[in-house]
Design a protein around this motif. Structure first.
Motif, short mmCIF file in Angstrom:
data_model
loop_
_atom_site.label_atom_id
_atom_site.label_comp_id
_atom_site.label_asym_id
_atom_site.label_seq_id
_atom_site.Cartn_x
_atom_site.Cartn_y
_atom_site.Cartn_z
N TYR A 65 0.86 -1.17 0.00
CA TYR A 65 0.00 0.00 0.00
C TYR A 65 0.90 1.23 0.00
CZ TYR A 65 -2.90 -3.76 1.88
OH TYR A 65 -3.53 -4.96 2.09
N PHE B 37 -2.18 4.99 2.71
CA PHE B 37 -3.48 4.75 3.33
C PHE B 37 -4.16 6.09 3.51
CE2 PHE B 37 -1.18 1.09 5.35
CZ PHE B 37 -1.96 0.08 4.80
N ALA C 280 -7.11 2.29 0.50
CA ALA C 280 -5.72 1.85 0.34
C ALA C 280 -5.36 1.98 -1.13
CB ALA C 280 -5.55 0.41 0.80
N ALA D 61 -6.77 -5.60 2.93
CA ALA D 61 -7.24 -4.22 3.13
C ALA D 61 -8.71 -4.19 3.53
CB ALA D 61 -7.01 -3.39 1.87
#
Length: 183
Positions: A83, A86, A93, A120
């Motif tokens: 990722y 965030f 994500a 996620a």
């Protein structure tokens, strides 16, 4: 700590400083291939450059801003996925990934991105996962499409790569869509 087994051959784990030489060599061996779609390749000239990148990723993980993991295939680092960012406020994500040229066509990246999407949504309880890829980057786009991401739009001249601008395609996966597909 993030250390996740995907299957018998594939796992993801946080990058560590000790990985710098291996990651640098992987970039160096695939430099021309990676340079087509990644703007940072020419700035990665030494193992120390890779050490700095890893240090930044470790700081990003500690601050919960990002999570970049080594992709291990049969115990060997073959790329990086994770990722890039965030957005905790909006529960999004943003996935990014790259892999050495010699490891293409084995389903490695598709499985890694599938895992990251599931993680996620199911573990981090995010609502959305985004993937962006250059319009002409057919291999990267195919991963998002294979996993059922929705093509949501195009950003014109979204990135400058060495001598040209490239447009990006935005793919999104909502938690509700993912859960429907997973039934």
């Amino acid at each position: 700590m993030f250390n996740e087994k995907i299957n018998d051959e594939l796992s993801l784990r946080l990058l560590e400083t000790r990985d710098a030489a291996v990651v640098f060599n992987l970039v160096d061996q695939s430099r021309d291939y990676l340079r087509r779609w990644l703007g940072w390749v020419d700035d990665t000239k030494t193992v120390q450059d890779t050490e700095k990148f890893i240090q930044i990723t470790m700081e990003g993980f500690s601050a919960r801003r990002s999570l970049n993991a080594a992709i291990l295939y049969k115990g060997q680092i073959v790329g990086i996925a994770g990722y890039n960012e965030f957005d905790w406020t909006n529960k999004i994500a943003y996935i990014g990934y790259w892999m050495g040229e010699g490891y293409q066509g084995k389903g490695i990246m598709t499985n890694a991105v599938r895992f990251l999407t599931r993680y996620a949504i199911d573990e981090l309880e995010l609502n959305r996962v985004d993937i962006r890829a250059a319009v002409q980057n057919k291999k990267s786009r195919a991963i998002a499409e294979r996993l059922g991401f929705t093509e949501e739009g195009r950003l014109r001249q979204a990135e400058y790569l060495y001598d040209r601008y490239v447009d990006h395609v935005i793919y999104g996966m909502l938690a509700t869509d993912w859960k429907e597909r997973s039934l």
